[in-house]
Design an enzyme around this catalytic site. Structure first.
Site, PDB file in Angstrom:
ATOM      1  N   ASN A 152       0.809  -1.207   0.000  1.00 47.28           N
ATOM      2  CA  ASN A 152       0.000   0.000   0.000  1.00 47.28           C
ATOM      3  C   ASN A 152       0.853   1.271   0.000  1.00 47.28           C
ATOM      4  OD1 ASN A 152      -2.703   1.017   0.074  1.00 47.28           O
ATOM      5  ND2 ASN A 152      -2.270   1.742   2.154  1.00 47.28           N
TER       6      ASN A 152
ATOM      7  N   ARG B 190      -7.714  15.710   8.831  1.00 46.77           N
ATOM      8  CA  ARG B 190      -8.473  14.827   7.945  1.00 46.77           C
ATOM      9  C   ARG B 190      -9.848  14.450   8.468  1.00 46.77           C
ATOM     10  NH1 ARG B 190      -3.890  10.620   5.678  1.00 46.77           N
ATOM     11  NH2 ARG B 190      -3.230  11.946   3.948  1.00 46.77           N
TER      12      ARG B 190
END
Lengths: 502, 502
Positions: free
Chosen positions: B78, B329
């Site tokens: 990832n 975020r």
């Protein structure tokens, strides 16, 4: 003792690995070695609400032999340490008192408190079993008070309380009933590990017999076969300091905890080792009704739970309210923890209750006797004793009484009918409020059959069931008061049904 | 395959259980049966940032043989799917650009974003290693852009970006360097289980050699001995639908995910089975910079990350801003998810960027080419195309440009100097914003030595180390952008040092 479990699982090595691995021989010779010291149809670990409900229901469903293993020296675990309240929606008592309520409404309240991550299916399953569970406890001999209490975050009055105002009011009659039905019960028997068969199905448990809490190697290890299934009902991990502190660095050993000392999460950890799915371990609830002037759950909780609806909580710096006294637990606990002095040290809020109403509940005598709350003849006396600005406090109390008249709280939108029109007048009973670690919303994941789900696949682990605080994900971020007891009972019942109807 | 691990742990049964149990014989015969197919000083599982940093540092520290096992058919996992940004505090590049920053300040920013439950000790350890890690990546051949980017929630500009603007800009040079140093690397080798010795120490791993992702039984099982230790760097579980949905019922299979398909949490689950401590699994982060008009991480992220500081995000219903475009975020993702039409269906917000600045970053060409963003000559054109009320939108843009002049944002307190005084004028580039599952703050608990801690005791599990997204508790409730890469690198380095200096 990780290793012992590993050995116990050995048999399972053959089927899955045998074909491709050069280990069949040894796996085989290990297989031959599993010696059983006893066997039952249903093996239950833990003797709290969930374990006892499972035992009674298993008998109802025709189980021949059922055993409960309890690691401590007494039965009931953490379930004995609470105010003996359980939220049920749609009971005959509610109807008799003219209270409109439903499972739908209860689920709606709990989803809101869960902050979007509660499990609607599990909450609904539990709420719909409520009336059955309520009747079952009465059949066991539990005696409820003839009125119902309003707890925080609920849009209907639904907290049924046993006359003992303590979880023991459920535990003792249910334990007695379970034994009468032939359930075998053992204290000082600690669950160590699960035992799997070749296909990975849970077929028994490894138990430390003659265990003394705190002495990990005390007693002797025995293997108990579970012909139908194992139900883990071992409760939360409020007293596993490293595990709770891993989730929240502020929950150090110095932070108070209302739980029984046995709430160390052993059952949870063993199920994780068996591949169970951990859910919401980070969501640990503190009780907003706790008193810093006593240890553990104490007497203050009972007093504040009874009085919150018709009393006010005051910030000592301002002399004014800072929250809706019947908001959900997390909302209140978070706000209470913000009461600090100029140095940032805790400055616990004051719950001010009217004696003329408080005296109607036996909890008042207890808190006065044990110095958890004190009586004051006037607002002046409170202000002087706790160093609270007098005029703002006087004004706040006058304002509050005007809200009681209007039936509406413009400050925090408190549901005033819960206070039954009771005025806040002298003499006053005052208790300090400071949250304590109380409940673990997190645990291992189950489905509506109380089957334990594997983290790798999301599928049930055959033969393994769980119920109560050891499970997680049901309540989400915050659990409403009085909503653990009915859930423990409902999923204990469910686990027993799943096993007996399999 | 639970069972295979169980078997592998068998050796451990002897010491712990042998004395009191009638199993020594079989445990012994199993012992004799553990056949090793290979051995290395350091065994690393996973080839992302953490795994590669561990490999390179282990070699720096004099490890003779080091191996990396990667389950997928390509290296990097990832870690290749991101914008290639890493927050470092106190680098020579920052000094050259006159940016005042420090590890203290970086930790302060991250603690705030962590909402009170982040681990200060782990954050500090990672931040203080930042400059070393930055230099190490440069020594490996990573090339950084000559300016630094401002990411959300930071009080200093510290996001260093590799010229490729992708994680592969780290992965490829580090992989090349590791091999040059003699590190052995294997793809299609899937970590199945840990192997313990009699004392419970991790001494090796069971690996599925020739594994093809999605075919669980593909390949053959081999046992690899780890003479010094095992480092698990297997990443997050964003693609384990049942595990993430257990934490948040809304994260169904239909919700987008930016991760590589291999992010299934196998390493995490295996460590839980070995008794590791799960931390914050419920804290799953969605990327507020994602576009609903492409799959996975995509090109939109790079575009929005570059443009957020000098652009505005608009609610299509009101034509107005609804957030600080450089807030952390979680704050932004939560607010973006609230943009709904009258039926409650998603109505993604619009990121409106000025082309005259957007064109300075290569990401613009990509998003225009792949229809992830579109160019408009006027505010009218935007309003017409996206059905946004024109006047409010015009007013909002005028207001925004006045904030740029004043250097202050009265609407949301955005740090205006991050936008470098850039005005929002036509032509515009517009991208839609809708969060996708991006990062798992949760995982297993480690200490500042990257040792894995046991849930039962809080003590390290001997021989077992972990680094990167598979670990948890470091960032708390929300992770800041650009702060995973440096943490993965820092704890990879730390795990290697702990093993080699043991």
């Amino acid at each position: 003792m990780h290793d012992r479990r590993s050995f116990m699982k050995l048999g399972a090595g053959v089927a899955a690995a045998g074909a491709m691995l050069p280990l069949t021989a040894s796996a085989k010779c290990a297989e031959d070695d599993v010696s059983w010291d006893g066997e039952y149809e249903v093996v239950i670990i833990g003797s709290g609400f969930a374990g006892l409900a499972a035992a009674v229901e298993a008998k109802h469903k025709g189980a021949k032999d059922v055993v409960i293993f309890e690691k401590m020296g007494v039965y009931g675990g953490n379930s004995t340490l609470n105010a003996g309240q359980a939220c049920f929606a749609g009971t005959d008592l509610q109807k008799k008192l003219g209270i409109k309520d439903s499972a739908d409404l209860m689920v709606k309240d709990q989803l809101k408190s869960g902050r979007g991550v509660a499990s609607e299916s599990l909450l609904r399953h539990s709420a719909e079993l409520g009336p059955y569970v309520y009747q079952m406890t009465k059949d066991c001999g539990c005696v409820y008070r003839d009125f119902i209490i309003t707890t925080g975050g609920t849009s209907a009055t639904r907290s049924h309380q046993v006359v003992e105002r303590s979880g023991s009011g459920f535990i003792q009659p249910m334990l007695k009933t379970a034994r009468k039905m032939g359930v075998e019960t053992q204290i000082r028997h600690k669950f160590e590990h699960l035992i799997h068969d070749k296909k990975g199905r849970v077929i028994g448990v490894n138990i430390r017999k003659g265990y003394h809490f705190g002495f990990e190697d005390s007693g002797e290890l025995i293997n108990i076969k579970a012909k139908r299934g194992v139900i883990i009902a071992t409760g939360g991990f409020g007293y596993n300091i490293s595990l709770r502190q891993a989730q929240d660095p502020t929950l150090t050993a110095e932070v108070g905890c209302t739980n029984a000392k046995g709430a160390t999460g052993d059952g949870l950890i063993e199920m994780l080792a068996a591949g169970a799915t951990p859910v919401h371990l980070a969501h640990i609830q503190s009780g907003p009704w706790a008193s810093p002037d006593e240890g553990g759950f104490g007497y203050g909780a009972g007093f504040s739970l009874y009085n919150f609806p018709h009393s006010i909580a005051i910030d000592r710096n301002t002399g004014q309210r800072f929250m809706n006294e019947i908001a959900d637990r997390k909302t209140r606990a978070d706000l209470e923890l913000q009461r600090r002095d100029q140095n940032g040290n805790p400055n616990p809020a004051l719950l001010i209750a009217p004696k003329h109403e408080a005296k109607n509940d036996p909890s008042m005598a207890k808190v006065l006797k044990y110095n958890v709350a004190w009586e004051f003849d006037s607002v002046e006396a409170i202000a002087k004793h706790f160093d609270v600005p007098l005029q703002p406090l006087k004004q706040q109390i006058a304002d509050w009484n005007s809200y009681v008249d209007k039936g509406e709280d413009p400050q925090f939108g408190k549901r005033m009918n819960a206070g039954r029109g009771i005025k806040l007048t002298a003499p006053f009973i005052v208790q300090r409020l400071w949250p304590k670690v109380h409940y673990c919303q997190g645990g291992i994941q189950i489905n509506t059959k109380a089957e334990v789900l594997a983290a790798k696949t999301g599928k049930p682990i055959p033969g393994l069931f769980a119920a109560g605080e050891v499970t997680g994900g049901i309540h989400g971020v915050s659990r409403l008061g009085g909503c653990s007891t009915p859930e423990c009972l409902a999923f204990g019942v469910t686990a027993a049904r799943s096993i007996m109807e399999a």
